[in-house]
Design a protein around this motif. Structure first.
Motif, mmCIF file in Angstrom:
data_model
loop_
_atom_site.group_PDB
_atom_site.id
_atom_site.type_symbol
_atom_site.label_atom_id
_atom_site.label_comp_id
_atom_site.label_asym_id
_atom_site.label_seq_id
_atom_site.Cartn_x
_atom_site.Cartn_y
_atom_site.Cartn_z
ATOM 1 N N TYR A 128 -37.025 -30.449 19.625
ATOM 2 C CA TYR A 128 -36.534 -30.078 18.663
ATOM 3 C C TYR A 128 -36.909 -28.211 18.848
ATOM 4 O O TYR A 128 -37.434 -27.503 19.368
ATOM 5 N N GLU A 133 -37.006 -29.776 11.977
ATOM 6 C CA GLU A 133 -36.840 -31.114 12.522
ATOM 7 C C GLU A 133 -38.194 -31.854 13.196
ATOM 8 O O GLU A 133 -37.953 -33.307 12.858
ATOM 9 N N ALA A 134 -39.090 -31.982 14.101
ATOM 10 C CA ALA A 134 -39.944 -32.109 14.459
ATOM 11 C C ALA A 134 -41.043 -33.025 13.851
ATOM 12 O O ALA A 134 -41.485 -33.994 13.741
ATOM 13 N N GLU A 137 -40.364 -36.769 13.103
ATOM 14 C CA GLU A 137 -39.887 -36.899 15.123
ATOM 15 C C GLU A 137 -41.864 -38.234 15.136
ATOM 16 O O GLU A 137 -42.529 -37.356 15.191
ATOM 17 N N GLY A 140 -42.973 -35.487 17.490
ATOM 18 C CA GLY A 140 -42.526 -34.355 17.544
ATOM 19 C C GLY A 140 -43.789 -33.079 17.230
ATOM 20 O O GLY A 140 -43.798 -31.941 17.266
#
Ligand SMILES: NS(=O)(=O)N=C1NCCCN1
Ligand SMILES: [Zn+2]
Length: 263
Positions: A128, A133-134, A137, A140
């Motif tokens: 990422y 963003e992470a 996930e 992430g």
């Protein structure tokens, strides 16, 4: 007071309202680590940390804890190895603590509570481009947890303790540079438990590979007392509330296995 007797922890009011619905909800953190139920995994590698103190930027009070933030726009302060397949970047570290030394940690070991717990928060920079963003996930984030115990004064921590009176109130920030977070790790970082869980403060997303150190670090009674002089509240609020008990209670294991890197 509550602190002197063997006080039932359930009387302590967690500092934020637990949401009713949690995304997924079957891999929440923190948990109680039951030593004899953890499974030794010989394939777990040693952890490799490579922190550059020059990436340390600021320390601030976000109304939950105080955090030291690092420049994570390049691969300067990284974590890899251990249970991790990818390289992760350090973005910040913070602590959780109690109103007294009887409790304060988030994870427990065979139900044992520690007075405080350090979290070093990293995100997967191989997959990422940003922490944001992470954070949603499942591979992430990686958070290293270190238990604190009351004992001798921690020389490395003192620079951080001296900065706390300047950020007493929520949303206060001050420049903080050249701090090497490696000084907060225990001597032996090869012995740890690891499991898949979540962030313990909002957004509580189930994105975290937890790496909880078996060895604790020691800080002095007076150093931890300065943590408790911080406030949850902003300067302009009438009623000031001291920043204590900023930990989440342990969550259901829901069939997860905790692996250990040591026998
Ligand atoms: N206590 S924790 O699991 O690290 N929780 C976090 N929430 C927001 C982002 C950083 N960390
Ligand atoms: Zn935390």
């Amino acid at each position: 007071t509550a602190c002197s007797s063997k006080f039932v922890l359930s009387q302590v009011h967690p500092m934020w309202q637990e949401p009713l619905a949690i995304p997924g909800g079957d891999r929440q953190s923190p948990i109680d680590i039951v030593e004899r139920k953890s499974v030794f995994d010989s394939k777990l590698k040693p952890l490799v940390t490579n922190y550059d103190p020059k990436t340390c930027q600021q320390i601030w009070n976000n109304g939950y804890s105080f955090l030291v933030e690092y420049d994570d726009t390049t691969d300067k302060s990284t974590l890899k190895g251990g249970p991790l397949q990818d390289q992760f970047r350090l973005c910040q570290f913070h602590f959780h603590w109690g109103e007294c030394n009887s409790w304060g940690s988030e994870h427990t070991v065979d139900r044992r509570l520690f007075p405080a717990e350090l979290h070093l928060v990293h995100w997967n920079a191989d997959k990422y481009n940003l922490f944001e963003e992470a954070v949603v996930e499942d591979n992430g984030l990686a958070v290293i947890g270190v238990f604190l115990k009351i004992g001798k004064r921690h020389e490395g921590l003192q620079k951080l303790v001296d900065a706390l009176p300047v950020i007493r109130h929520k949303d206060s920030v001050v420049e903080f540079t050249k701090f090497d977070p490696a000084c907060l790790l225990p001597p032996n970082i090869d012995d740890y438990w690891t499991y898949h869980g979540s962030l313990t403060t909002p957004p509580l997303t189930e994105a975290v590979t937890w790496i909880v150190m078996k060895q604790h670090i020691e800080v002095s009674h007076d150093q931890l007392a300065v943590f408790r002089s911080l406030l949850f509240t902003a300067a302009e609020e009438e009623v000031q509330k001291s920043m204590v008990n900023n930990f989440r209670g342990t969550q259901p294991l829901r069939g997860r296995t905790v692996r250990s890197s040591f026998t």
